[in-house]
Design a protein around this motif. Sequence first.
Motif, PDB file in Angstrom:
ATOM      1  N   LEU A 295       0.838  -1.188   0.000  1.00 23.44           N
ATOM      2  CA  LEU A 295       0.000   0.000   0.000  1.00 23.44           C
ATOM      3  C   LEU A 295       0.878   1.245   0.000  1.00 23.44           C
ATOM      4  N   SER A 296       0.425   2.275  -0.684  1.00 21.32           N
ATOM      5  CA  SER A 296       1.251   3.471  -0.865  1.00 21.32           C
ATOM      6  C   SER A 296       0.452   4.719  -0.494  1.00 21.32           C
ATOM      7  N   GLY A 297       1.124   5.878  -0.660  1.00 16.83           N
ATOM      8  CA  GLY A 297       0.477   7.148  -0.366  1.00 16.83           C
ATOM      9  C   GLY A 297       0.706   7.575   1.067  1.00 16.83           C
ATOM     10  N   ALA A 298       0.044   8.653   1.440  1.00 16.47           N
ATOM     11  CA  ALA A 298       0.196   9.213   2.781  1.00 16.47           C
ATOM     12  C   ALA A 298      -0.839   8.621   3.727  1.00 16.47           C
ATOM     13  N   LEU A 299      -0.596   8.787   5.021  1.00 18.00           N
ATOM     14  CA  LEU A 299      -1.599   8.393   6.006  1.00 18.00           C
ATOM     15  C   LEU A 299      -2.841   9.247   5.800  1.00 18.00           C
ATOM     16  N   PRO A 300      -4.000   8.630   5.596  1.00 15.55           N
ATOM     17  CA  PRO A 300      -5.202   9.405   5.269  1.00 15.55           C
ATOM     18  C   PRO A 300      -5.888   9.940   6.522  1.00 15.55           C
ATOM     19  N   ASP A 301      -6.969  10.618   6.295  1.00 18.61           N
ATOM     20  CA  ASP A 301      -7.814  11.103   7.380  1.00 18.61           C
ATOM     21  C   ASP A 301      -8.609   9.921   7.934  1.00 18.61           C
ATOM     22  N   PHE A 302      -8.432   9.657   9.238  1.00 25.51           N
ATOM     23  CA  PHE A 302      -9.092   8.504   9.848  1.00 25.51           C
ATOM     24  C   PHE A 302     -10.400   8.886  10.549  1.00 25.51           C
ATOM     25  N   THR A 303     -10.932  10.046  10.238  1.00 25.93           N
ATOM     26  CA  THR A 303     -12.130  10.517  10.926  1.00 25.93           C
ATOM     27  C   THR A 303     -13.274   9.515  10.831  1.00 25.93           C
ATOM     28  N   ARG A 304     -13.411   8.872   9.697  1.00 26.83           N
ATOM     29  CA  ARG A 304     -14.533   7.944   9.489  1.00 26.83           C
ATOM     30  C   ARG A 304     -14.366   6.650  10.266  1.00 26.83           C
ATOM     31  N   THR A 319       4.218   7.168   2.851  1.00 27.55           N
ATOM     32  CA  THR A 319       5.112   8.321   2.913  1.00 27.55           C
ATOM     33  C   THR A 319       4.381   9.500   3.565  1.00 27.55           C
ATOM     34  N   GLY A 320       5.135  10.574   3.772  1.00 28.71           N
ATOM     35  CA  GLY A 320       4.526  11.807   4.253  1.00 28.71           C
ATOM     36  C   GLY A 320       4.338  11.829   5.752  1.00 28.71           C
ATOM     37  N   PRO A 321       3.782  12.926   6.276  1.00 30.71           N
ATOM     38  CA  PRO A 321       3.627  13.117   7.714  1.00 30.71           C
ATOM     39  C   PRO A 321       2.329  12.515   8.245  1.00 30.71           C
ATOM     40  N   PHE A 322       2.197  12.555   9.560  1.00 33.72           N
ATOM     41  CA  PHE A 322       0.928  12.198  10.190  1.00 33.72           C
ATOM     42  C   PHE A 322      -0.112  13.266   9.831  1.00 33.72           C
ATOM     43  N   ASN A 341       8.072   1.926   7.020  1.00 32.37           N
ATOM     44  CA  ASN A 341       7.538   2.796   5.977  1.00 32.37           C
ATOM     45  C   ASN A 341       8.496   3.977   5.795  1.00 32.37           C
ATOM     46  N   ARG A 342       8.024   5.031   5.178  1.00 35.29           N
ATOM     47  CA  ARG A 342       8.850   6.233   5.007  1.00 35.29           C
ATOM     48  C   ARG A 342       8.096   7.458   5.542  1.00 35.29           C
ATOM     49  N   ILE A 343       7.446   7.272   6.673  1.00 36.22           N
ATOM     50  CA  ILE A 343       6.693   8.354   7.300  1.00 36.22           C
ATOM     51  C   ILE A 343       7.677   9.361   7.882  1.00 36.22           C
ATOM     52  N   SER A 344       7.397  10.626   7.686  1.00 35.13           N
ATOM     53  CA  SER A 344       8.334  11.675   8.096  1.00 35.13           C
ATOM     54  C   SER A 344       7.591  12.759   8.862  1.00 35.13           C
ATOM     55  N   GLY A 345       8.345  13.793   9.243  1.00 32.77           N
ATOM     56  CA  GLY A 345       7.725  14.958   9.854  1.00 32.77           C
ATOM     57  C   GLY A 345       7.624  14.866  11.360  1.00 32.77           C
ATOM     58  N   MET A 346       6.736  15.687  11.902  1.00 35.68           N
ATOM     59  CA  MET A 346       6.589  15.827  13.342  1.00 35.68           C
ATOM     60  C   MET A 346       5.776  14.670  13.930  1.00 35.68           C
ATOM     61  N   LEU A 347       6.081  14.336  15.170  1.00 37.60           N
ATOM     62  CA  LEU A 347       5.305  13.326  15.874  1.00 37.60           C
ATOM     63  C   LEU A 347       3.984  13.922  16.346  1.00 37.60           C
TER      64      LEU A 347
END
Length: 648
Positions: A295-304, A319-322, A341-347
Amino acid sequence: MLIVFVLTHLACNKNSSALTSNPKISCIESEKQALLKFKDTITDDDGVLSSWGSEPDKKDCCKWWGVKCNHHTGHVTVLNLSRNNFRLFGKISPSLLELQHLKYLDLSGNLLSGNFSPIPNHHLGNFSSLRHLSLGDNPGLSGGNLEWLSYFPLLRHLDLSMVDLRQATNWLELVGNNLPLLEHLSLRGCGLPNPVPPAPPLNSSLSLITFIDLSANYLSSSILDAFGKMISLVHLYLFDNDFAGTIPKSFANLSSLQSLDMWGNNLIEQLDKFLDKLSGMEKPLQILDLGENQLSGALPDFTRFSSLEELDLQNNQLTGPFPTNFQQVLPNLYALILYGNRISGMLPNFTVFPSLVTLDLRNNSLNSMEDVISEAHFSNLSSLKYLDFSFNSRIFNINSNWIPPFQLNAIRLASCKLGPDFPKWLRNQNNYSELDISGAGISDVVPNWFWDQTPNLVYLNLSYNQMAGLVPDFSLQFSGYPGIDLSSNRFEGQIPQFPSKTFRQDSSNLGLLNFLSVLNLSNNLSGKIPLSTQLQSFNASAYSGIPQLCGVPLPNKCPGEEEGTKPPLIATGNEKKIQEEDGDRLITQGFYISLGVGFAFGFWAIFGPMLLSSISGYACFKFLDKLTDWLYVMASINLARLQRRLQS
């Protein structure tokens, strides 16, 4: 009216007297004999069936362990022999089919064998009251082609996990068309063939089924669309299969889904699009495990998915940030596993997850230098048990007086920047069995209190730091055989003693051999290598990085040892001091060849007939397991002696 009252009173007393005078109903004799026939084909080493028998004090089979009867008729309705710290061995006797009123049969988790399918059909016709059938986790059992399912129309629970079902080419059709009341289906690890033709039409949509486990069967994507018709599904476990590509849009129909586990498949899709197919309406999804896919792409919005409690996306290509609202929409989260994965950015602010037990973010790109981890990140995580930030280059700026609110079972902070001081907050952690703080930039002396805690440690890695100090006697510090890596530090002193019970005739020695296979002590250690330990089984090259050591197996002698003499071997515990005797000179290649030939001949002469008997086979294999351990250990000792003699 008086006459009517008197007659009625007398009649009631008579009926009451008749009811109380009925003898207590006991089990049916024919069913008792059927159970005893079943027992005759079973090896019961743990005495689980000791209450079963023909003796006068055991005559009522309704009182036997695992047996329950109808209180009015005496017929056996429940037989529950599922494993609970015991195992039964043998073949399932067809005599069980004489229990025509049986509603609940559970033989799971044993070592039962045979073929459950070729049972006379006229008996099965009388066995149709069964509601619960669990034969799972009996690897020696075969279920044939599953056509016998048609004789169990009232079945609500079916568990055949680990039962051989390779012949059941139309298993999906048989289950769907013959079990209209089925609620629970577990066929994990059965070798299920992919349905032919793919996804056959079902007369029944299995509209009542709530639980499906088809894991570890290498099934292909051809059957995925069938699950979209099972609108009552609550738990769906499909991990370790061969589902490729994307999931069908019909998954949006699963409005009651709480658990979805598709770990270890070959799903290739953007994560947000995958989740779109699950969110036709707001779902009560609590467990989502999509690890080990593509699976690819950024972490999506988990609101649902605000009910999520466990989120496992390990080893994908994310990839990408939280997302900015990550900590606001998952208030019930207790397990977050995103490693590889390759998650980056701020915690995110993890303090809003008070129920968090597992936090695993290792092997990502969370290396923002301005994002320093302090005690504030953990201030509300009193439930945390598993912490893994390995290989993220995070800087830990923890106050030396900090007392963590949690007690961890596993601490993995490899390559995080913990130093230069030794992390003093570890002093308040008394329950962990794993600790990895390798490559953490620590250049401090290891305090004495560190070696005195966590005697149940199974893994310790302090390598690639600049730690200093004396290494203690590990035989006093640890009760088990932990894997230890102290390499690339500045420890001093003599090479430590390690937990040792010498070689005995039991399987515990194998754990010791495994322990020594991962030992790494390259430091500034000096002195004599301890005798009567498995340290002598390594080649001299294993100690090439520690030139100050002496003694067997190294060629250089220790001070006080005369050239050409053999040092004594000192056994631990209460065992006597022993020395290598002249008989050891008989250890030659010819000796080992003779030993092998003699063992092979003796083995088949004595144990061959036993192996042909299914009843005695289990006891035989238990003995052979012990014997194999002993032979392996003794061969290791003698081989080490032979190597030393050849070297000298």
